[in-house]
Every structure is written in structure tokens, then in C-alpha cells.
Motif scaffolding. Structure first.
Motif, PDB file in Angstrom:
ATOM      1  N   GLU A  79       0.812  -1.207   0.000  1.00 21.68           N
ATOM      2  CA  GLU A  79       0.000   0.000   0.000  1.00 21.68           C
ATOM      3  C   GLU A  79       0.853   1.268   0.000  1.00 21.68           C
ATOM      4  OE1 GLU A  79      -2.536  -0.305   3.363  1.00 21.68           O
ATOM      5  OE2 GLU A  79      -3.664  -2.029   2.593  1.00 21.68           O
ATOM      6  N   LYS A  80       1.987   1.220   0.694  1.00 19.67           N
ATOM      7  CA  LYS A  80       2.792   2.431   0.861  1.00 19.67           C
ATOM      8  C   LYS A  80       3.977   2.506  -0.094  1.00 19.67           C
ATOM      9  CE  LYS A  80       1.637   2.565   5.797  1.00 19.67           C
ATOM     10  NZ  LYS A  80       2.194   2.548   7.177  1.00 19.67           N
ATOM     11  N   GLY A  81       4.147   1.541  -0.946  1.00 13.94           N
ATOM     12  CA  GLY A  81       5.291   1.529  -1.851  1.00 13.94           C
ATOM     13  C   GLY A  81       6.496   0.893  -1.191  1.00 13.94           C
ATOM     14  N   SER A  82       7.097   1.584  -0.221  1.00 13.44           N
ATOM     15  CA  SER A  82       8.201   1.013   0.545  1.00 13.44           C
ATOM     16  C   SER A  82       8.208   1.651   1.926  1.00 13.44           C
ATOM     17  CB  SER A  82       9.544   1.251  -0.155  1.00 13.44           C
ATOM     18  OG  SER A  82       9.827   2.638  -0.212  1.00 13.44           O
ATOM     19  N   VAL A  83       8.681   0.902   2.905  1.00 13.89           N
ATOM     20  CA  VAL A  83       8.748   1.376   4.288  1.00 13.89           C
ATOM     21  C   VAL A  83      10.084   0.959   4.869  1.00 13.89           C
ATOM     22  CG1 VAL A  83       6.246   1.272   4.658  1.00 13.89           C
ATOM     23  CG2 VAL A  83       7.664  -0.738   5.156  1.00 13.89           C
ATOM     24  N   SER A  84      10.459   1.598   5.966  1.00 18.42           N
ATOM     25  CA  SER A  84      11.699   1.225   6.629  1.00 18.42           C
ATOM     26  C   SER A  84      11.512  -0.095   7.369  1.00 18.42           C
ATOM     27  CB  SER A  84      12.107   2.315   7.631  1.00 18.42           C
ATOM     28  OG  SER A  84      11.219   2.329   8.737  1.00 18.42           O
ATOM     29  N   LEU A  85      12.634  -0.710   7.702  1.00 19.83           N
ATOM     30  CA  LEU A  85      12.587  -1.976   8.428  1.00 19.83           C
ATOM     31  C   LEU A  85      11.899  -1.800   9.776  1.00 19.83           C
ATOM     32  CD1 LEU A  85      13.376  -4.942   8.659  1.00 19.83           C
ATOM     33  CD2 LEU A  85      15.608  -4.222   9.532  1.00 19.83           C
ATOM     34  N   LEU A  86      12.146  -0.670  10.436  1.00 18.42           N
ATOM     35  CA  LEU A  86      11.509  -0.428  11.730  1.00 18.42           C
ATOM     36  C   LEU A  86       9.996  -0.305  11.586  1.00 18.42           C
ATOM     37  CD1 LEU A  86      13.985   2.127  13.367  1.00 18.42           C
ATOM     38  CD2 LEU A  86      13.600  -0.266  14.014  1.00 18.42           C
ATOM     39  N   GLU A  87       9.547   0.407  10.536  1.00 14.60           N
ATOM     40  CA  GLU A  87       8.104   0.531  10.302  1.00 14.60           C
ATOM     41  C   GLU A  87       7.481  -0.838  10.049  1.00 14.60           C
ATOM     42  OE1 GLU A  87       6.970   4.585   8.136  1.00 14.60           O
ATOM     43  OE2 GLU A  87       8.640   3.557   7.134  1.00 14.60           O
ATOM     44  N   ARG A  88       8.201  -1.666   9.275  1.00 21.17           N
ATOM     45  CA  ARG A  88       7.693  -3.004   8.974  1.00 21.17           C
ATOM     46  C   ARG A  88       7.602  -3.847  10.241  1.00 21.17           C
ATOM     47  NH1 ARG A  88       4.147  -5.840   6.425  1.00 21.17           N
ATOM     48  NH2 ARG A  88       4.869  -7.889   5.725  1.00 21.17           N
ATOM     49  N   GLN A  89       8.608  -3.729  11.125  1.00 25.35           N
ATOM     50  CA  GLN A  89       8.582  -4.487  12.372  1.00 25.35           C
ATOM     51  C   GLN A  89       7.419  -4.045  13.258  1.00 25.35           C
ATOM     52  OE1 GLN A  89      12.683  -3.709  13.582  1.00 25.35           O
ATOM     53  NE2 GLN A  89      13.172  -5.882  13.338  1.00 25.35           N
ATOM     54  N   LEU A  90       7.188  -2.723  13.300  1.00 22.73           N
ATOM     55  CA  LEU A  90       6.067  -2.214  14.095  1.00 22.73           C
ATOM     56  C   LEU A  90       4.733  -2.709  13.534  1.00 22.73           C
ATOM     57  CD1 LEU A  90       7.176   1.483  14.776  1.00 22.73           C
ATOM     58  CD2 LEU A  90       6.941  -0.365  16.457  1.00 22.73           C
ATOM     59  N   GLU A  91       4.627  -2.738  12.217  1.00 19.10           N
ATOM     60  CA  GLU A  91       3.395  -3.218  11.592  1.00 19.10           C
ATOM     61  C   GLU A  91       3.160  -4.692  11.905  1.00 19.10           C
ATOM     62  OE1 GLU A  91       1.273  -3.334   7.170  1.00 19.10           O
ATOM     63  OE2 GLU A  91       3.411  -2.875   7.364  1.00 19.10           O
ATOM     64  N   LEU A  92       4.231  -5.490  11.811  1.00 17.02           N
ATOM     65  CA  LEU A  92       4.109  -6.912  12.135  1.00 17.02           C
ATOM     66  C   LEU A  92       3.736  -7.113  13.601  1.00 17.02           C
ATOM     67  CD1 LEU A  92       7.189  -8.370  10.195  1.00 17.02           C
ATOM     68  CD2 LEU A  92       4.768  -8.621   9.603  1.00 17.02           C
ATOM     69  N   ALA A  93       4.309  -6.283  14.480  1.00 18.59           N
ATOM     70  CA  ALA A  93       3.995  -6.383  15.903  1.00 18.59           C
ATOM     71  C   ALA A  93       2.526  -6.048  16.154  1.00 18.59           C
ATOM     72  CB  ALA A  93       4.904  -5.456  16.712  1.00 18.59           C
ATOM     73  N   ARG A  94       2.013  -5.021  15.440  1.00 18.18           N
ATOM     74  CA  ARG A  94       0.597  -4.660  15.598  1.00 18.18           C
ATOM     75  C   ARG A  94      -0.304  -5.782  15.115  1.00 18.18           C
ATOM     76  NH1 ARG A  94       2.437   0.660  14.151  1.00 18.18           N
ATOM     77  NH2 ARG A  94       2.097   0.184  11.944  1.00 18.18           N
ATOM     78  N   HIS A  95       0.054  -6.396  13.984  1.00 18.30           N
ATOM     79  CA  HIS A  95      -0.736  -7.521  13.463  1.00 18.30           C
ATOM     80  C   HIS A  95      -0.744  -8.681  14.473  1.00 18.30           C
ATOM     81  CE1 HIS A  95      -1.929  -6.071   9.585  1.00 18.30           C
ATOM     82  NE2 HIS A  95      -0.684  -5.796   9.217  1.00 18.30           N
ATOM     83  N   LYS A  96       0.422  -8.981  15.013  1.00 16.89           N
ATOM     84  CA  LYS A  96       0.522 -10.074  15.975  1.00 16.89           C
ATOM     85  C   LYS A  96      -0.298  -9.783  17.216  1.00 16.89           C
ATOM     86  CE  LYS A  96       3.908 -12.978  18.370  1.00 16.89           C
ATOM     87  NZ  LYS A  96       5.354 -13.227  18.628  1.00 16.89           N
ATOM     88  N   HIS A  97      -0.239  -8.528  17.682  1.00 12.41           N
ATOM     89  CA  HIS A  97      -1.011  -8.130  18.862  1.00 12.41           C
ATOM     90  C   HIS A  97      -2.509  -8.275  18.585  1.00 12.41           C
ATOM     91  CE1 HIS A  97      -1.945  -6.017  22.554  1.00 12.41           C
ATOM     92  NE2 HIS A  97      -2.731  -5.201  21.882  1.00 12.41           N
ATOM     93  N   ARG A  98      -2.938  -7.842  17.392  1.00 14.44           N
ATOM     94  CA  ARG A  98      -4.351  -7.949  17.042  1.00 14.44           C
ATOM     95  C   ARG A  98      -4.782  -9.412  16.951  1.00 14.44           C
ATOM     96  NH1 ARG A  98      -4.257  -4.897  12.992  1.00 14.44           N
ATOM     97  NH2 ARG A  98      -4.101  -6.434  11.316  1.00 14.44           N
ATOM     98  N   ASP A  99      -3.928 -10.255  16.372  1.00 10.84           N
ATOM     99  CA  ASP A  99      -4.257 -11.684  16.278  1.00 10.84           C
ATOM    100  C   ASP A  99      -4.385 -12.308  17.667  1.00 10.84           C
ATOM    101  OD1 ASP A  99      -4.213 -11.510  13.549  1.00 10.84           O
ATOM    102  OD2 ASP A  99      -2.186 -12.308  13.317  1.00 10.84           O
ATOM    103  N   LEU A 100      -3.498 -11.933  18.572  1.00 12.12           N
ATOM    104  CA  LEU A 100      -3.566 -12.455  19.936  1.00 12.12           C
ATOM    105  C   LEU A 100      -4.847 -12.001  20.633  1.00 12.12           C
ATOM    106  CD1 LEU A 100       0.131 -12.035  21.143  1.00 12.12           C
ATOM    107  CD2 LEU A 100      -1.073 -14.179  20.716  1.00 12.12           C
ATOM    108  N   GLU A 101      -5.235 -10.736  20.424  1.00 14.65           N
ATOM    109  CA  GLU A 101      -6.469 -10.226  21.016  1.00 14.65           C
ATOM    110  C   GLU A 101      -7.678 -11.005  20.500  1.00 14.65           C
ATOM    111  OE1 GLU A 101      -6.587  -6.049  20.182  1.00 14.65           O
ATOM    112  OE2 GLU A 101      -5.821  -5.543  22.184  1.00 14.65           O
ATOM    113  N   GLU A 102      -7.684 -11.269  19.194  1.00 21.44           N
ATOM    114  CA  GLU A 102      -8.796 -12.020  18.606  1.00 21.44           C
ATOM    115  C   GLU A 102      -8.831 -13.450  19.143  1.00 21.44           C
ATOM    116  OE1 GLU A 102      -8.240 -11.747  14.428  1.00 21.44           O
ATOM    117  OE2 GLU A 102      -8.916  -9.656  14.288  1.00 21.44           O
TER     118      GLU A 102
END
Length: 224
Positions: free
Chosen positions: A44-67
Motif C-alpha cells: 500500500e505504501k510503496g516502501s517502508v523502513s525496516l523499523l516501520e515493517r517491524q512495528l506493523e508486524l507487531a501490531r498484526h501479531k497483537h491484534r491476532d492475539l487479542e482475537e
């Protein structure tokens, strides 16, 4: 150098880099300036930094755990409701003084404690020979234990005693004593997906054991 050889060397280099990073997990700790410069492709964003990607993955994992936790809490709440209902139905079965009263109490109890309007305790001794033959396929299913799912219109009509317009999925719970089938406790739902073949029958199975004892005792008392 041919294109195939170049591709092979690039693949080899990538493997070496991946292997090195895996065996040196502190590499980026020693070179933090690289983290800000690395860019990863993003749909969606074209390209992101590694830190942004890690934060995004962490948010996804957190959301999956909540579900997952929410789903587990839902299962726990459902099991608690079923356990309480089985307890109350067991007490009502013990209070019954006749087979007809037992049938009536179970029907009312299922409506009150489980919110299910369609149920019936079918006593095998009260089935005509023609009815037993027509239900032979049902008896075969119950030889393996409780059945959850769908039935034919004829099977539903035989078990429920009326045109089962709203009985889309059913639970058939065998009431068995010393390998003899005494009855079938039928509970039906208008929701076709309510009763599924993989449902856990432990709690209701224990209640059926109690019902078998009570049913045998009441049957014996009425024969005297």
C-alpha cells in the motif's frame, strides 16, 4: 558471464547474507544506522523502513492475539452456560416422578436454560415397530455416540412428531444403559449451523448418563 551464472551468484550471495544475519542477530545492534536506511516493499505504501515493517508486524501479531483471546473467552463462556444448564437439567430429571413428567421437565428445561424451543425425549419403548425400522439409519449413527448435524425431513418428522419447519440442525443424544438404547434426546435449532459434527459432547454426555439411570428407574417403577 552468462545471465544464469550471474543469477546463481546473486542467489548464493543472498543465502550467505541470510545465513550471516541469522548467526549474528546482534548485527543491527552494532550498526543501528543501517536500520533507518533499509527499505522494504509494501503493497500500500510503496516502501517502508525496516523499523516501520517491524512495528506493523507487531501490531498484526497483537491484534491476532487479542482475537484469539476473545475467541477463547467466548468458548469458556459458552461452556460455562452449558455446564450450568446440564446441572439444572440433571436436578430436574432427579425430581421427576414419572416418564411423562421427565419428558415435560426436560423440554421446559431446554427452553429456559439453553434457549432452545425445539426438543423432545424419544423413548424407544414407545416407538412402534414400523417407526423403529424407519429410524434404523439414526440408530446406526448413534451407535458411535451423540450426533450433531442435519437429518432428512422424514427422520426429523419421526423424531419430533410434527412437520419440523424450523429444525435445520439437530443434536441427537443417545440415552443408553448397559449397552441398551433407552431413548434419544433430540434438540433442534432453526440455525443450520448451530449444531456442528465437531462439537464437544462431554458435558451433555455426562448428563445423558444420569438421564439413563433415571429413565431406567422410572420405567421399572411404571412396569410394577
Amino acid at each position: 558471464m552468462s545471465e544464469s551464472n550471474t543469477a546463481s551468484l546473486l542467489a548464493l550471495d543472498e543465502e550467505l547474507v541470510a545465513e550471516y544475519l541469522e548467526t549474528n542477530p546482534d548485527f543491527f545492534g552494532r550498526h543501528p544506522e543501517l536500520l533507518a536506511r533499509l527499505r522494504l516493499p509494501h503493497g500500500e505504501k510503496g516502501s517502508v523502513s525496516l523499523l516501520e515493517r517491524q512495528l506493523e508486524l507487531a501490531r498484526h501479531k497483537h491484534r491476532d492475539l487479542e482475537e484469539e483471546i476473545t475467541a477463547l473467552l467466548g468458548v469458556a463462556a459458552h461452556n460455562e452456560q452449558v455446564a450450568k444448564a446440564c446441572h439444572e437439567l440433571g436436578l430436574q430429571a432427579l425430581a421427576a416422578t414419572s416418564l411423562d413428567q421427565l419428558i415435560a421437565l426436560l423440554g421446559e428445561g431446554v427452553r429456559i436454560h439453553l434457549g432452545m424451543d425445539i426438543s423432545r425425549l424419544v423413548l424407544c419403548a414407545r416407538l412402534a415397530e414400523t417407526q423403529q425400522k424407519a429410524l434404523s439409519s439414526v440408530f446406526e449413527r448413534l451407535a458411535k455416540g451423540p450426533y450433531f448435524g442435519r437429518l432428512t425431513e422424514d427422520e426429523k418428522r419421526l423424531l419430533l412428531g410434527h412437520a419440523p419447519v424450523r429444525a435445520e440442525s439437530l443434536a441427537l443424544l443417545p440415552i443408553r444403559r448397559q449397552d441398551k438404547l433407552l431413548g434419544i434426546w433430540v434438540i433442534a435449532s432453526p440455525d443450520a449451523g448451530h449444531f456442528q459434527p465437531d462439537m464437544d459432547a462431554l458435558l451433555v454426555g455426562q448428563l445423558c448418563d444420569l438421564l439413563a439411570l433415571r429413565l431406567a428407574a422410572l420405567s421399572h417403577a411404571e412396569l410394577r
